[in-house]
Design an enzyme around this catalytic site. Sequence first.
Site, short mmCIF file in Angstrom:
data_model
loop_
_atom_site.label_atom_id
_atom_site.label_comp_id
_atom_site.label_asym_id
_atom_site.label_seq_id
_atom_site.Cartn_x
_atom_site.Cartn_y
_atom_site.Cartn_z
N ARG A 187 -0.43 4.69 17.97
CA ARG A 187 -1.09 5.18 16.77
C ARG A 187 -1.80 6.50 17.07
O ARG A 187 -2.18 6.78 18.21
CB ARG A 187 -2.15 4.19 16.26
N TYR A 233 0.85 -1.20 0.00
CA TYR A 233 0.00 0.00 0.00
C TYR A 233 0.88 1.25 0.00
O TYR A 233 0.63 2.20 -0.73
CB TYR A 233 -0.88 -0.04 1.25
O1 GFB Z 1 -5.27 -0.38 12.35
P1 GFB Z 1 -4.35 -1.46 12.01
O2 GFB Z 1 -4.96 -2.67 11.39
O3 GFB Z 1 -3.22 -1.01 11.01
O4 GFB Z 1 -3.59 -1.96 13.34
P2 GFB Z 1 -1.84 -0.17 11.09
C1 GFB Z 1 -3.01 -1.07 14.26
C2 GFB Z 1 -2.51 -1.83 15.46
O5 GFB Z 1 -3.62 -2.33 16.20
C3 GFB Z 1 -1.62 -3.05 15.17
C4 GFB Z 1 -3.41 -3.69 16.55
O6 GFB Z 1 -0.60 -3.09 16.13
C5 GFB Z 1 -2.58 -4.22 15.38
O7 GFB Z 1 -1.94 -5.44 15.72
N1 GFB Z 1 -4.69 -4.36 16.77
C6 GFB Z 1 -5.12 -4.84 17.97
C7 GFB Z 1 -5.63 -4.63 15.85
N2 GFB Z 1 -6.30 -5.46 17.82
C8 GFB Z 1 -6.65 -5.33 16.52
C9 GFB Z 1 -7.79 -5.77 15.78
O8 GFB Z 1 -8.71 -6.41 16.28
N3 GFB Z 1 -7.80 -5.45 14.45
C10 GFB Z 1 -6.79 -4.74 13.85
N4 GFB Z 1 -6.91 -4.42 12.54
N5 GFB Z 1 -5.70 -4.34 14.54
C11 GFB Z 1 -2.50 0.42 8.70
C12 GFB Z 1 -1.92 0.03 7.37
O9 GFB Z 1 -1.54 0.03 9.60
O10 GFB Z 1 -2.70 1.79 8.82
C13 GFB Z 1 -2.59 0.68 6.25
O11 GFB Z 1 -1.94 -1.37 7.28
C14 GFB Z 1 -2.90 2.12 6.48
O12 GFB Z 1 -1.82 0.52 5.12
C15 GFB Z 1 -3.46 2.37 7.84
O13 GFB Z 1 -1.76 2.91 6.32
C16 GFB Z 1 -3.70 3.82 8.12
O14 GFB Z 1 -2.02 1.14 11.78
O15 GFB Z 1 -0.76 -1.04 11.63
#
Ligand code: GFB
Length: 309
Positions: free
Chosen positions: A210, A137
């Site tokens: 974050r 991405y």
């Molecule tokens: O939001 P997220 O999926 O993406 O995950 P990124 C952020 C953090 O939250 C990671 C944790 O450390 C995940 O392991 N987390 C904890 C979880 N529980 C959960 C859950 O139930 N679901 C998810 N999804 N995460 C994204 C990028 O990165 O950020 C994209 O992959 C984009 O490309 C976006 O830039 C803004 O913040 O790591």
Amino acid sequence: MQKTSTIYVAGHNGLVGSAICRKLRANGHDNLLLRSHSELDLCDQYAVRAFFEEHKPEYVFIAAAVVGGIHANSTRPVNFLKDNLQIQTNIIESAYLFKTTKLGFLGSTCIYPRDCPQPIKEEYLLSGPLEDTNKWYAIAKIAGIKLCQAYREQYNFNAISMMPTNLYGPGDNFDLTSSHVLPALLRKFHEGKINQAESVTIWGTGKPMREFLHVDDVADACYYLMTNYNDGDIVNIGMGQDISILDLALLIKETVGYQGEIVFDSTKPDGTPRKMTDVSRLHKLGWQHTITLEEGLKHTYQWYKENTD
Ligand code: GFB
């Protein structure tokens, strides 16, 4: 942008695109050009060109992209790289060819190197290796920025690039395999409360940091930059404050009113350790966020309860 200007919002059904449409309409811009995915396949160069030739939009927001959280990013590399390259290239090229006055391209703060200094300044772009879980991405979005800059340099085309931090809000994706952390946790804690579950599982260690900006603030900043900024340098859109995933989980737990425990699934990745924007460029340009994380969470949880099963 005049009230009567033809404005094409690519991705108007998505989280950011729908917020941009709300913002535009609230400011009296009613001449919006909108096409759903089934009406216009943005990966189809000929279809995009024909659409621009017919409608010749004066202003274009590129909020269309294949997006998703950490799991979706790691498991669908072709969609995150190829589809995003096609979508943005087709729109930027057609906008230039059919004389769009100004184009706004939306990227993401995952374009920055994994281990860059915090808070992240715009000039850190391409100063080090990317985070592995979102490199596909990130590479597509970096190419989009560079294409905007190239069209500006070679053809004097007014394309700007805006880099929002992690965003959330009404209309988000709440699917647990493809969503970002904030909507995933809202849903998990809500379902935990309804089902009186003993615990709710969060991925990784809870330690990554974050930054979360409400999508109405993101749309407001995009509108502000489209009306006030005409330069090739990228601009971060954020609030300049971050929170650990564990503290986010505790805040969501409280917002939802869940009483059980939090457990960690350490088989899931943490991703980037920290990603907090330096927003001094945006502040100097005259824009600041207004929605706190606490307010935004309450509002989004209300929306979730009213709009999902
Ligand atoms: O939001 P997220 O999926 O993406 O995950 P990124 C952020 C953090 O939250 C990671 C944790 O450390 C995940 O392991 N987390 C904890 C979880 N529980 C959960 C859950 O139930 N679901 C998810 N999804 N995460 C994204 C990028 O990165 O950020 C994209 O992959 C984009 O490309 C976006 O830039 C803004 O913040 O790591």
